[in-house]
Design a protein around this motif. Sequence first.
Motif, short mmCIF file in Angstrom:
data_model
loop_
_atom_site.label_atom_id
_atom_site.label_comp_id
_atom_site.label_asym_id
_atom_site.label_seq_id
_atom_site.Cartn_x
_atom_site.Cartn_y
_atom_site.Cartn_z
N PRO A 40 0.82 -1.22 0.00
CA PRO A 40 0.00 0.00 0.00
C PRO A 40 0.85 1.26 0.00
O PRO A 40 1.98 1.27 0.51
N TRP A 45 -2.29 1.44 -4.68
CA TRP A 45 -1.47 0.28 -4.36
C TRP A 45 -0.37 0.10 -5.40
O TRP A 45 -0.53 0.48 -6.56
N GLU A 160 -7.14 -2.71 -0.52
CA GLU A 160 -6.46 -3.99 -0.31
C GLU A 160 -7.19 -5.10 -1.06
O GLU A 160 -6.55 -5.98 -1.65
N PRO A 174 -0.57 -6.22 4.05
CA PRO A 174 -1.76 -5.50 4.49
C PRO A 174 -1.45 -4.03 4.72
O PRO A 174 -0.29 -3.64 4.93
N ASP A 175 -2.50 -3.20 4.67
CA ASP A 175 -2.27 -1.76 4.75
C ASP A 175 -2.11 -1.23 6.18
O ASP A 175 -1.92 -0.03 6.39
#
Length: 216
Positions: A40, A45, A160, A174-175
């Motif tokens: 991210p 992204w 995501e 993951p963000d």
Amino acid sequence: MPQEPDVSPQPDVPQQPRVSPEPIRLAAQRMRSGGVVAYPSETVWGLAAHPERPDAIEALYTLKGRDPAKPLQVSCDSVDTGLRFALPDPRLEALARFWPGPLTVVTPARPDCPAPLAPAGKVGLRVPDHPVALALLRACGGALVTTSCNRSGEPAATTEAQAAATGLGDLLLPDGGVPARGLASTVVLLPEGVVVREGELAAAQVRAALAGTEPG
């Protein structure tokens, strides 16, 4: 007398991002082995490869179906790291005030900049403003070869879930609870000072920063 409890409104405290070191470590390990990682940023992204793995850089082009003549971006963990790839230029230094942030600067590269990072002698530099992206960059030595997370001709992933749905990359970070804002970075070409793509950073802000500067 006991003091009355303070019931006055309290300022909001920003939520701290949940960046676990283990996924970052695994992602860095994967890229050192030639893998491609989806990650991210504050804009959209991205996909990242290690700059010392030509096979991974080639994989970025293959995964996206990207024209090999179109250069990729070099994302950096700090202004100082970014400036090490570029020839000195007062205009670049003026724009560096927007880093970390949604600005990509395409500028003449130093002679010792690796050729895969600077096709035709120019390098596209950015310092993202996202805790996961910055943690990943630091874990990989400060710089990565990056591009947006999408196949060429399709919109870039902005969540995501969208990044996962592309199926691109060997691993997805993951963000950390900090979502992308969904608008691409502004792109400026130096030494001309031309805004070739207006994104989150307004072109007027770029022009104001460059006012009175001369190409290096």
